[in-house]
Design an enzyme around this catalytic site. Structure first.
Site, short mmCIF file in Angstrom:
data_model
loop_
_atom_site.label_atom_id
_atom_site.label_comp_id
_atom_site.label_asym_id
_atom_site.label_seq_id
_atom_site.Cartn_x
_atom_site.Cartn_y
_atom_site.Cartn_z
N HIS A 179 0.82 -1.22 0.00
CA HIS A 179 0.00 0.00 0.00
C HIS A 179 0.86 1.27 0.00
O HIS A 179 0.36 2.34 -0.32
CB HIS A 179 -1.04 -0.01 1.14
CG HIS A 179 -0.54 0.47 2.47
ND1 HIS A 179 -0.21 -0.38 3.50
CD2 HIS A 179 -0.35 1.71 2.95
CE1 HIS A 179 0.17 0.33 4.54
NE2 HIS A 179 0.09 1.61 4.24
N ASP A 226 -0.26 -7.41 1.78
CA ASP A 226 0.25 -6.04 1.74
C ASP A 226 1.78 -6.07 1.83
O ASP A 226 2.37 -5.74 2.86
CB ASP A 226 -0.37 -5.25 2.91
CG ASP A 226 -0.08 -3.77 2.84
OD1 ASP A 226 0.44 -3.31 1.81
OD2 ASP A 226 -0.39 -3.06 3.82
N GLY A 319 2.43 6.43 8.74
CA GLY A 319 3.80 6.83 8.39
C GLY A 319 4.82 5.76 8.75
O GLY A 319 5.95 5.79 8.28
N SER A 321 4.09 2.60 8.15
CA SER A 321 3.80 1.52 7.21
C SER A 321 5.01 1.13 6.40
O SER A 321 5.81 1.97 6.00
CB SER A 321 2.71 1.94 6.24
OG SER A 321 1.47 1.78 6.82
N GLY A 322 5.08 -0.16 6.11
CA GLY A 322 6.17 -0.68 5.30
C GLY A 322 7.40 -1.01 6.12
O GLY A 322 8.27 -1.76 5.68
N1 ARG Z 1 -1.44 2.20 7.24
C1 ARG Z 1 -0.56 2.97 8.06
C2 ARG Z 1 0.51 3.64 7.18
O1 ARG Z 1 0.30 3.75 5.99
C3 ARG Z 1 -0.03 2.18 9.19
C4 ARG Z 1 -1.04 2.06 10.25
C5 ARG Z 1 -0.63 1.20 11.37
N2 ARG Z 1 -1.66 1.30 12.33
C6 ARG Z 1 -1.61 0.73 13.53
N3 ARG Z 1 -2.57 0.97 14.37
N4 ARG Z 1 -0.62 -0.04 13.86
O2 ARG Z 1 1.46 4.21 7.66
#
Ligand code: ARG
Length: 371
Positions: A179, A226, A319, A321-322
């Site tokens: 994503h 993902d 932020g 993520s990944g």
């Molecule tokens: N989707 C989020 C991103 O793009 C990460 C979210 C993680 N959320 C969590 N509650 N651990 O950075």
């Protein structure tokens, strides 16, 4: 998707979006100068500009719901593909363009629509960040040399360009979340390797050369699988790759082992402070059953692993993520990559674990595609 929204810009954007939505003021977005070689369409319900000349191709469109901007250089390379369409229902604002400022628009400068690195230095101030709702503390510099930052290639300052994390898993390969790369071309993305403080020049910055999204990601509508591999333009010399968890460690989650997640993501669900230095938090892995009980039976797939506590307060956030979720490796000599930051319900909420792509499920896919 990649640029980080600074809160002042975001607040200004929300006000502007709310203003547009309520009063439906047409064309309240910045007016664009007429450029040689452009066709201007000024209609009752929209405005459009198409410029096709020796400098390349440029397209701008706006109506009372938003605007869109796209540009290519003369060789057909996409310079930016952006827009800020607002959705009347929830005032959605495309973060990609939050840094856009009409004063920086220079039609005579090829691709020079962004004025980089002019943001005030006090955004870098990390001094109060230890006070946060996710249990994040500043990481030990250099202690996670596999940690990389995914940066918008148009933004020279990695602090402003960072939008996701990633892990170096081989000198020329980054593992991240699919994503984080949706709709991205390799030319849109750089990785910063071997750096603790994003705005510094430590380590190195290497462009992405090839993006490989897991094929199942698109098939499931961007919910599962993902995970993505990115080949770098050249092997990294800063940083050290991390080993992947071995299939033998598949059941680590059942044992409630303490995993660690690091990133430059925001400090809380409604706390849009972004650290300049790398932060991290240690969080227990929870079983698939517990995770399903918290987030829904259908929401959690075999390719996911969760980390969290019943009382909340320990989580990754937007932020991050990944980025890597690591556990002690099998022989106890270091860390191994167990997860990729993927999603969650609300950062740090009780009984609402963070969800990570489960690396053991993808070791074969990774091995087959890394070449
Ligand atoms: N989707 C989020 C991103 O793009 C990460 C979210 C993680 N959320 C969590 N509650 N651990 O950075």
């Amino acid at each position: 998707m990649f640029s980080k929204t600074k809160s002042t810009t975001l607040i200004a954007s929300i006000f502007l979006a709310a203003f547009l939505a309520f009063f439906a003021v047409p064309f309240a977005q910045p007016a664009h100068a007429q450029v040689d070689g452009c066709e201007i369409f000024e209609e009752a319900d929209y405005y459009m500009e198409i410029c096709d000349d020796a400098d390349g191709y440029y397209e701008y469109y706006e109506d009372d719901e938003g605007w869109y901007e796209y540009a290519e250089d003369i060789d057909g390379n996409v310079l930016f593909d952006d827009g800020g369409f607002w959705d009347d229902e929830d005032y959605f604002y495309d973060e990609d363009f939050a840094d856009y400022d009409d004063e920086d628009y220079d039609p005579n400068e090829d691709g020079g629509y962004y004025d980089e690195g002019t943001e005030p230095a006090d955004n870098y101030d990390d001094s109060d960040l230890a006070n946060n709702s996710l249990g994040k503390t500043e990481a030990t510099p250099g202690a996670q040399p596999w940690m990389v930052a995914q940066v918008d290639s148009r933004e020279s300052n990695a602090y402003y360009g960072q939008g996701c994390g990633g892990s170096l898993i081989a000198p020329q390969w980054v593992l991240t979340a699919a994503h984080c790369l949706e709709d991205a071309n390799a030319s849109d993305i750089d990785y910063v390797i071997g750096r603790h403080v994003l705005s510094s020049n430590e380590g190195e910055r290497i462009p992405a050369a090839q993006i490989i999204l897991h094929p199942g990601y698109a098939q499931t509508g961007g919910e599962d699988h993902d995970i993505a591999l990115v080949k770098l333009e050249r092997p990294a010399t800063a940083g050290t790759p991390i080993e992947l968890v071995t299939p033998a460690t598949t059941h680590l989650d059942e044992a409630g082992i303490l995993a660690r997640v690091t990133g430059w993501g925001q400090m809380g669900e409604n706390d849009e402070r972004y650290p300049d230095a790398l932060f991290g938090v240690s969080i227990p892995l929870i079983s698939q059953a517990t995770c399903k009980a918290q987030l829904g039976d259908d929401a959690i797939q075999a390719g996911e692993i969760c980390a969290g506590t019943p009382e909340g307060g320990k989580d990754s956030c937007y932020g991050d993520s990944g980025g890597p979720l690591t556990v002690p490796n099998a022989d106890g000599t270091g860390e191994a990559l167990a997860g990729v930051v993927s999603w969650g319900d609300e950062c740090g909420a009780p009984n609402s674990a963070g969800v990570y792509t489960r690396v053991t499920e993808y070791v074969d896919w990774i091995a087959q595609n890394m070449r």
